[in-house]
Design an enzyme around this catalytic site. Structure first.
Site, PDB file in Angstrom:
ATOM      1  N   LYS A  69      44.821  38.020  48.505  1.00 23.48           N
ATOM      2  CA  LYS A  69      43.773  37.668  49.467  1.00 23.48           C
ATOM      3  C   LYS A  69      43.241  36.260  49.317  1.00 23.48           C
ATOM      4  O   LYS A  69      42.947  35.799  48.226  1.00 23.48           O
ATOM      5  CB  LYS A  69      42.612  38.646  49.308  1.00 23.48           C
ATOM      6  CG  LYS A  69      42.959  40.045  49.759  1.00 23.48           C
ATOM      7  CD  LYS A  69      41.735  40.911  49.704  1.00 23.48           C
ATOM      8  CE  LYS A  69      42.019  42.255  50.363  1.00 23.48           C
ATOM      9  NZ  LYS A  69      40.872  43.158  50.162  1.00 23.48           N
TER      10      LYS A  69
ATOM     11  N   GLY B 170      45.571  38.098  35.164  1.00 25.24           N
ATOM     12  CA  GLY B 170      46.189  39.382  34.802  1.00 25.24           C
ATOM     13  C   GLY B 170      47.580  39.580  35.385  1.00 25.24           C
ATOM     14  O   GLY B 170      48.563  39.739  34.659  1.00 25.24           O
TER      15      GLY B 170
ATOM     16  N   GLY C 211      39.219  36.637  34.997  1.00 29.05           N
ATOM     17  CA  GLY C 211      38.090  35.974  35.648  1.00 29.05           C
ATOM     18  C   GLY C 211      37.800  34.594  35.069  1.00 29.05           C
ATOM     19  O   GLY C 211      37.510  33.650  35.813  1.00 29.05           O
TER      20      GLY C 211
ATOM     21  N   ARG D 262      46.288  40.624  23.755  1.00 29.09           N
ATOM     22  CA  ARG D 262      44.988  40.072  23.344  1.00 29.09           C
ATOM     23  C   ARG D 262      44.768  40.240  21.837  1.00 29.09           C
ATOM     24  O   ARG D 262      44.147  39.376  21.211  1.00 29.09           O
ATOM     25  CB  ARG D 262      43.857  40.724  24.143  1.00 29.09           C
ATOM     26  CG  ARG D 262      43.735  40.122  25.528  1.00 29.09           C
ATOM     27  CD  ARG D 262      42.597  40.710  26.335  1.00 29.09           C
ATOM     28  NE  ARG D 262      42.382  39.915  27.543  1.00 29.09           N
ATOM     29  CZ  ARG D 262      41.605  40.286  28.539  1.00 29.09           C
ATOM     30  NH1 ARG D 262      40.957  41.440  28.503  1.00 29.09           N
ATOM     31  NH2 ARG D 262      41.450  39.500  29.592  1.00 29.09           N
TER      32      ARG D 262
HETATM   33  C1  3PG Z   1      38.421  40.751  30.865  1.00 28.09           C
HETATM   34  O1  3PG Z   1      38.976  41.815  30.583  1.00 28.09           O
HETATM   35  O2  3PG Z   1      38.712  40.069  31.865  1.00 28.09           O
HETATM   36  C2  3PG Z   1      37.382  40.216  29.916  1.00 28.09           C
HETATM   37  O3  3PG Z   1      37.390  40.939  28.729  1.00 28.09           O
HETATM   38  C3  3PG Z   1      36.021  40.233  30.556  1.00 28.09           C
HETATM   39  O4  3PG Z   1      35.648  41.559  30.880  1.00 28.09           O
HETATM   40  P1  3PG Z   1      34.538  41.812  31.983  1.00 28.09           P
HETATM   41  O5  3PG Z   1      35.138  41.383  33.289  1.00 28.09           O
HETATM   42  O6  3PG Z   1      34.199  43.274  31.930  1.00 28.09           O
HETATM   43  O7  3PG Z   1      33.349  40.950  31.619  1.00 28.09           O
HETATM   44 MG    MG Z   2      37.830  41.262  34.269  1.00 36.65          MG
END
Ligand code: 3PG
Ligand code: MG
Length: 397
Positions: free
Chosen positions: A197, A354, A377, A37
């Protein structure tokens, strides 16, 4: 023409640029253990710095409830300064006098990192007073944090409404790549969805069957679909309460003309560990005490064969328990086949999430795909067809 402003449109010299970045990086023993990142945000920081802006970085770290050392961004400064090859001035608060003074004292081209925006409750609440307090320290706003764009927070969304707002270079590249992947793809399009899942990816599957020509389902979630087709999956991870939902998704796919590919064979074992005794079986022959831990060679061959006719692939989630060899085989084999076609110029491939980034790194193809998103997310919500508040705010003006 993109629907949002980019750095090409910004007048930067002598300006205070508030730049939202994602520094939510993994730490081990007090040091950053994966700098992906950080590496991604360097082009934007360097360009702003070279064009004479005061570069004021805003970021969150973790999910703190108030101020605590564990979530201080101070610990990220050494890795960031090292990657940048330039000092980074750390400021202990993201609003107020300390920040104002440090920014006023900085020279054009210098880089400052302000403390975790989430130390103030106003960030996550997108509180207008907090937005104003942040905005007081900037002349313009740059968002380079696609991976936090699913959050409607002050630093990811609110600021775009009160300052001239621009997409950073990484945000720009990400949006262009994602748009080529799903919004406006060359067809046929294949989506590969894996992971444990079905329950976490219902919206995703529901959206994809309407948009793609072929949906390959892998990972633990494939077991739920197999069970829905009447296959006995033994001791495999399986959400038996969701077989009805799996059938609904299959019906939706049929209606939309989307072909679903499930594994036809599997690597099975009795123990969940690296290199256990394992065997390859057709999915109909899993014993009662065995678990499916990866897709088998016939399944992989079927996906690779299908790939030959595809123009676009969007990928989220590994096929098997890829952290435990040999159950990384399907993921690695398909990833390499995808990479080869991208290198040959016959395929656009976008992967994200991820686990998926880790899997592509493990397969050694992360640099070969068209784009690998570091977003978790946000990537999922984009694949679900949802509008991302951080992106929408950049467009709205
Ligand atoms: C992540 O690590 O997916 C982003 O930085 C968002 O973080 P968060 O899910 O804590 O909002
Ligand atoms: Mg996250």
């Amino acid at each position: 023409m993109p629907a949002f402003r980019t750095l090409d449109d910004a007048d930067l010299a002598g300006k205070r640029a508030l730049v939202r970045v994602d520094l939510n990086v993994p730490m081990e023993n007090g040091a950053v253990s994966d700098t992906t990142r950080i590496d991604r945000i360097l082009p934007t920081i360097r360009e702003l710095s070279q064009k004479g802006a005061k570069v004021v970085l805003l970021a969150h770290f973790g999910r703190p409830k108030g101020r605590d050392d564990k979530n201080s961004l101070k610990q990220v400064v050494p890795a960031l300064a090292h990657a940048l090859g330039q000092p980074v001035i750390f400021v202990e608060d993201c609003i107020g006098e300390a920040a104002a003074k440090a920014i006023a004292a900085a020279k054009n081209g210098e880089v400052l990192l302000l403390e975790n925006t989430r130390f103030h409750a106003g960030d996550e609440k997108n509180d207008p007073d907090f937005v104003r307090a942040l905005a007081a320290n900037g002349d313009l706003y740059v968002n380079d944090a696609f991976s936090a764009a699913h959050r409607a927070h002050a630093s990811t969304e609110g600021l775009a409404h009160v300052l001239p707002a621009y997409a950073g270079r990484t945000m720009q590249a990400e949006l262009e790549a994602l748009s080529a992947g799903l919004d406006n793809p060359s067809r046929p399009v294949m989506a590969i969805v894996g992971g444990a899942k079905v329950s976490t990816k219902l919206d995703l599957l529901g959206n994809l069957v309407k948009k793609v020509d072929v949906l390959v389902i892998g990972g633990g979630m494939a077991n739920t679909f197999l069970a829905a087709r009447g296959v006995d999956v033994g001791k495999s991870l399986c959400e038996h309460d969701l077989v009805g939902t799996a059938r609904e998704i299959e019906a939706k796919a049929k209606e939309a003309g989307c072909e679903i590919l499930l594994p036809v064979d599997a690597l099975v074992a009795r123990e969940f560990k690296a290199h256990p005794g394992h065997r390859v079986v057709p999915v109909g022959e899993v014993a009662a005490d065995e678990m499916i831990l990866d897709a088998g060679p016939l399944s992989v061959a079927e996906v690779v064969l299908k790939l030959a006719t595809m123009k676009t692939v969007v990928w989220n989630g590994p096929f098997g328990a890829f952290e435990l060899p040999p159950f990384d085989t399907a993921t690695v084999t398909v990833a390499r086949a995808v990479a080869e076609k991208v290198r040959a110029g016959t395929l656009v491939a976008v992967a994200g999430g991820g686990d998926t980034v880790a899997a592509m790194n493990h397969a050694g193809v992360a640099d070969d795909l068209t784009y690998v998103s570091t977003a978790g997310g946000a990537f999922l919500e984009w694949m679900e067809g949802k509008a991302l508040p951080g992106v929408e705010a950049l467009r709205a003006r």
